[in-house]
Motif scaffolding. Sequence first.
Motif, PDB file in Angstrom:
ATOM      1  N   PRO A 168       1.007  -1.436   0.518  1.00  0.00           N
ATOM      2  CA  PRO A 168       0.242  -0.052  -0.347  1.00  0.00           C
ATOM      3  C   PRO A 168       0.820   0.847  -0.234  1.00  0.00           C
ATOM      4  CG  PRO A 168      -0.663  -1.428   1.926  1.00  0.00           C
ATOM      5  CD  PRO A 168       0.434  -2.292   1.149  1.00  0.00           C
ATOM      6  N   GLU A 169       1.656   1.053   0.956  1.00  0.00           N
ATOM      7  CA  GLU A 169       2.888   2.575   1.008  1.00  0.00           C
ATOM      8  C   GLU A 169       2.855   2.687  -0.535  1.00  0.00           C
ATOM      9  OE1 GLU A 169       4.715  -1.133   3.541  1.00  0.00           O
ATOM     10  OE2 GLU A 169       2.977  -0.394   2.705  1.00  0.00           O
ATOM     11  N   ASP A 170       3.754   1.599  -1.013  1.00  0.00           N
ATOM     12  CA  ASP A 170       4.274   2.068  -2.383  1.00  0.00           C
ATOM     13  C   ASP A 170       3.284   2.155  -3.353  1.00  0.00           C
ATOM     14  OD1 ASP A 170       6.698   0.364  -1.383  1.00  0.00           O
ATOM     15  OD2 ASP A 170       5.777  -1.226  -1.780  1.00  0.00           O
ATOM     16  N   LEU A 171       1.652   1.701  -3.311  1.00  0.00           N
ATOM     17  CA  LEU A 171       1.068   1.706  -4.244  1.00  0.00           C
ATOM     18  C   LEU A 171       0.518   3.890  -3.838  1.00  0.00           C
ATOM     19  CD1 LEU A 171      -0.762   1.353  -6.480  1.00  0.00           C
ATOM     20  CD2 LEU A 171      -2.402   1.055  -4.908  1.00  0.00           C
ATOM     21  N   ILE A 172       0.766   4.072  -2.846  1.00  0.00           N
ATOM     22  CA  ILE A 172       0.323   5.519  -3.054  1.00  0.00           C
ATOM     23  C   ILE A 172       1.675   6.385  -3.453  1.00  0.00           C
ATOM     24  CG2 ILE A 172       0.273   7.161  -1.419  1.00  0.00           C
ATOM     25  CD1 ILE A 172      -1.105   5.587   0.645  1.00  0.00           C
ATOM     26  N   ALA A 173       3.189   6.288  -3.269  1.00  0.00           N
ATOM     27  CA  ALA A 173       3.973   6.871  -3.420  1.00  0.00           C
ATOM     28  C   ALA A 173       4.128   6.860  -5.680  1.00  0.00           C
ATOM     29  CB  ALA A 173       5.145   5.957  -2.643  1.00  0.00           C
ATOM     30  N   MET A 174       3.152   5.619  -5.701  1.00  0.00           N
ATOM     31  CA  MET A 174       3.898   5.564  -6.929  1.00  0.00           C
ATOM     32  C   MET A 174       1.982   6.442  -7.829  1.00  0.00           C
ATOM     33  SD  MET A 174       3.909   1.313  -7.531  1.00  0.00           S
ATOM     34  CE  MET A 174       3.342   0.972  -8.567  1.00  0.00           C
ATOM     35  N   LEU A 175       1.010   6.891  -6.875  1.00  0.00           N
ATOM     36  CA  LEU A 175       0.364   7.354  -7.733  1.00  0.00           C
ATOM     37  C   LEU A 175       0.263   8.891  -7.616  1.00  0.00           C
ATOM     38  CD1 LEU A 175      -2.677   5.408  -5.641  1.00  0.00           C
ATOM     39  CD2 LEU A 175      -2.182   5.273  -8.108  1.00  0.00           C
ATOM     40  N   GLU A 176       1.705   9.185  -6.706  1.00  0.00           N
ATOM     41  CA  GLU A 176       1.877  10.251  -6.620  1.00  0.00           C
ATOM     42  C   GLU A 176       3.309  11.316  -7.680  1.00  0.00           C
ATOM     43  OE1 GLU A 176       0.838  13.076  -4.288  1.00  0.00           O
ATOM     44  OE2 GLU A 176      -0.107  11.882  -3.745  1.00  0.00           O
ATOM     45  N   THR A 177       3.793  10.339  -8.430  1.00  0.00           N
ATOM     46  CA  THR A 177       4.101  10.199  -9.453  1.00  0.00           C
ATOM     47  C   THR A 177       3.191  10.413 -10.775  1.00  0.00           C
ATOM     48  OG1 THR A 177       4.942   8.075 -10.216  1.00  0.00           O
ATOM     49  CG2 THR A 177       5.965   8.556  -8.340  1.00  0.00           C
ATOM     50  N   LEU A 178       1.630  10.229 -10.760  1.00  0.00           N
ATOM     51  CA  LEU A 178       1.330  10.551 -11.920  1.00  0.00           C
ATOM     52  C   LEU A 178       0.620  11.566 -11.904  1.00  0.00           C
ATOM     53  CD1 LEU A 178      -0.240   7.056 -12.028  1.00  0.00           C
ATOM     54  CD2 LEU A 178       0.979   7.413 -12.426  1.00  0.00           C
ATOM     55  N   ASP A 179       0.194  12.138 -12.589  1.00  0.00           N
ATOM     56  CA  ASP A 179      -0.583  13.628 -13.096  1.00  0.00           C
ATOM     57  C   ASP A 179      -2.014  13.499 -12.745  1.00  0.00           C
ATOM     58  OD1 ASP A 179      -1.188  16.215 -13.525  1.00  0.00           O
ATOM     59  OD2 ASP A 179       0.167  16.611 -15.900  1.00  0.00           O
ATOM     60  N   ARG A 180      -2.781  14.135 -11.706  1.00  0.00           N
ATOM     61  CA  ARG A 180      -4.032  13.795 -11.724  1.00  0.00           C
ATOM     62  C   ARG A 180      -4.994  15.315 -13.194  1.00  0.00           C
ATOM     63  NH1 ARG A 180      -5.048  14.276  -5.087  1.00  0.00           N
ATOM     64  NH2 ARG A 180      -3.068  12.843  -4.804  1.00  0.00           N
ATOM     65  N   ALA A 304       9.255   6.234  -7.863  1.00  0.00           N
ATOM     66  CA  ALA A 304       8.321   6.170  -6.908  1.00  0.00           C
ATOM     67  C   ALA A 304       9.896   5.325  -6.411  1.00  0.00           C
ATOM     68  CB  ALA A 304       6.852   5.975  -6.796  1.00  0.00           C
ATOM     69  N   GLY A 305      10.473   5.283  -6.987  1.00  0.00           N
ATOM     70  CA  GLY A 305      11.985   4.767  -5.878  1.00  0.00           C
ATOM     71  C   GLY A 305      11.634   3.993  -4.628  1.00  0.00           C
ATOM     72  N   VAL A 306      11.099   2.836  -5.152  1.00  0.00           N
ATOM     73  CA  VAL A 306       9.879   2.031  -4.265  1.00  0.00           C
ATOM     74  C   VAL A 306      11.906   0.694  -5.097  1.00  0.00           C
ATOM     75  CG1 VAL A 306       9.162  -0.412  -4.571  1.00  0.00           C
ATOM     76  CG2 VAL A 306       7.779   1.909  -4.890  1.00  0.00           C
ATOM     77  N   ARG A 307      11.792   0.262  -3.370  1.00  0.00           N
ATOM     78  CA  ARG A 307      13.057  -0.560  -3.511  1.00  0.00           C
ATOM     79  C   ARG A 307      14.248   0.102  -4.468  1.00  0.00           C
ATOM     80  NH1 ARG A 307      13.405  -5.728  -2.699  1.00  0.00           N
ATOM     81  NH2 ARG A 307      15.141  -5.272  -2.658  1.00  0.00           N
ATOM     82  N   GLY A 308      14.477   1.353  -3.458  1.00  0.00           N
ATOM     83  CA  GLY A 308      15.526   2.543  -4.177  1.00  0.00           C
ATOM     84  C   GLY A 308      16.846   1.475  -3.439  1.00  0.00           C
ATOM     85  N   ASP A 309      16.753   0.170  -2.556  1.00  0.00           N
ATOM     86  CA  ASP A 309      17.977  -0.341  -2.365  1.00  0.00           C
ATOM     87  C   ASP A 309      18.757  -0.553  -3.263  1.00  0.00           C
ATOM     88  OD1 ASP A 309      16.074  -1.375  -1.742  1.00  0.00           O
ATOM     89  OD2 ASP A 309      16.961  -3.206  -1.048  1.00  0.00           O
ATOM     90  N   LEU A 310      17.965  -1.347  -4.536  1.00  0.00           N
ATOM     91  CA  LEU A 310      18.300  -2.070  -5.688  1.00  0.00           C
ATOM     92  C   LEU A 310      18.675  -1.082  -6.632  1.00  0.00           C
ATOM     93  CD1 LEU A 310      15.812  -4.579  -5.522  1.00  0.00           C
ATOM     94  CD2 LEU A 310      18.056  -4.588  -4.280  1.00  0.00           C
ATOM     95  N   SER A 311      19.765  -1.004  -7.393  1.00  0.00           N
ATOM     96  CA  SER A 311      19.919  -0.628  -8.338  1.00  0.00           C
ATOM     97  C   SER A 311      19.014  -0.516  -9.826  1.00  0.00           C
ATOM     98  CB  SER A 311      20.569  -1.607  -9.675  1.00  0.00           C
ATOM     99  OG  SER A 311      20.798  -2.858 -10.594  1.00  0.00           O
ATOM    100  N   GLU A 312      18.867   0.299 -10.812  1.00  0.00           N
ATOM    101  CA  GLU A 312      17.896   0.592 -11.263  1.00  0.00           C
ATOM    102  C   GLU A 312      17.554  -0.740 -12.722  1.00  0.00           C
ATOM    103  OE1 GLU A 312      16.236   3.514 -15.083  1.00  0.00           O
ATOM    104  OE2 GLU A 312      17.741   4.298 -13.888  1.00  0.00           O
ATOM    105  N   GLY A 313      18.224  -1.391 -12.757  1.00  0.00           N
ATOM    106  CA  GLY A 313      18.250  -1.978 -13.696  1.00  0.00           C
ATOM    107  C   GLY A 313      17.716  -3.736 -12.460  1.00  0.00           C
ATOM    108  N   GLU A 314      17.922  -3.711 -11.718  1.00  0.00           N
ATOM    109  CA  GLU A 314      17.499  -5.332 -10.667  1.00  0.00           C
ATOM    110  C   GLU A 314      15.966  -4.782  -9.832  1.00  0.00           C
ATOM    111  OE1 GLU A 314      21.128  -6.302  -8.008  1.00  0.00           O
ATOM    112  OE2 GLU A 314      20.249  -4.744  -7.076  1.00  0.00           O
ATOM    113  N   ARG A 315      15.629  -3.493 -10.247  1.00  0.00           N
ATOM    114  CA  ARG A 315      14.342  -3.246  -9.943  1.00  0.00           C
ATOM    115  C   ARG A 315      12.712  -3.356 -10.878  1.00  0.00           C
ATOM    116  NH1 ARG A 315      14.997   2.420  -8.535  1.00  0.00           N
ATOM    117  NH2 ARG A 315      12.794   2.942  -8.193  1.00  0.00           N
TER     118      ARG A 315
END
Length: 371
Positions: A168-180, A304-315
């Motif tokens: 849920p916290e990931d989804l909320i962050a993802m929604l914030e990246t979209l233009d309403r 949204a930077g979800v799993r920011g502990d990984l590289s972009e390719g891994e994510r």
Amino acid sequence: MAQIIDQNRENHAQASSAPPDSTAVLQDVSAPAVSADASPRLPAHLQDLTDRARGYVEAASSTNTRRAYAADWKHFAAWCRRSNLSPLPPDPQTVGLYITACASGTAERGAKPNTVSTIERRLSALSWNYAQRRGEKLDRKDRAIATVMAGIRNTHAAPPRQKEAILPEDLIAMLETLDRGTLRGMRDRAMLLIGFAGGLRRSEIVGLDLGRDQTEDSSGWIEILDKGLLVTLRGKTGWREVEVGRGSSDATCPVVAIETWIKFAKLAKGPLFRRVTGKGKDVGPDRLNDKEVARLVKSAALAAGVRGDLSEGERALKFSGHSLRAGLASSAEVDERYVQKQLGHASAEMTRKYQRRRDRFRVNLTKASGL
């Protein structure tokens, strides 16, 4: 096993050296599963029944499944042609050699070895094509297939790689990246929210219509009610209903997101999720491809930077459309049977495979046994 393969090679070496006619096989891939014989033409009323039967056979499997099976048959027929073997009639020895080539990466030039799951799908595709298009049976229990396949599983099988769950916290962050304020942003918000709250597959998301019996390629339809959204879906085992309740906030409510998208996109009938055209100012008539859901999940998760502990390719490899279903299964703190029903699973064990975070040791049989 080696003796079986050697015997296979010896048997096929004795066959005619003339190349088999694979052209007819390849053409048959797209042919109707129910076809008329070369005998005199059927009466008109029986011809109509034949056409209807053809439609029912097509409806027995999804478009994506038929497309994948057609591609697998084409792959097999091409290998047979290069190997101077005939794909017809079904021969377990030929198929045994084929899956060996798939596992070793020699089925086509420059190819990598197929995974076990891919080889199992290819086998299913061959069985389906032989049965539905030729009325013949491939004996997968024959030792030339079963023994080789068992060896491939023992040698190459690996634990399944699960996609990351969108929490849920990931989804909320993802929604914030979209233009309403844009049509594309409204559409994408609605897709993410209904995909998560409904536990829907990506094909189920894009296959929705605004109402019943509106398009031929629909996977279901929606009905907006006071307390939520009722989604009726056609699944592998029949029709099922999914209830999507209203959220505690308009900003994260899937029903509000759907209503907003319908209103500003000016939709009245047909596909629910469509392409946004005209530099983002117009909505076209065409239904979105289900791959767009996977692209949306990946891009929004990265933004949204979800799993920011990984590289972009891994994510990028961690997320897919399936992440939404896994997110609901992992987050909904209710009786497991309700989650199972929402996801349309036949067993609780399948539902547990989707649960990325749960108390796996809540029931401790070690202590319960007295140790």
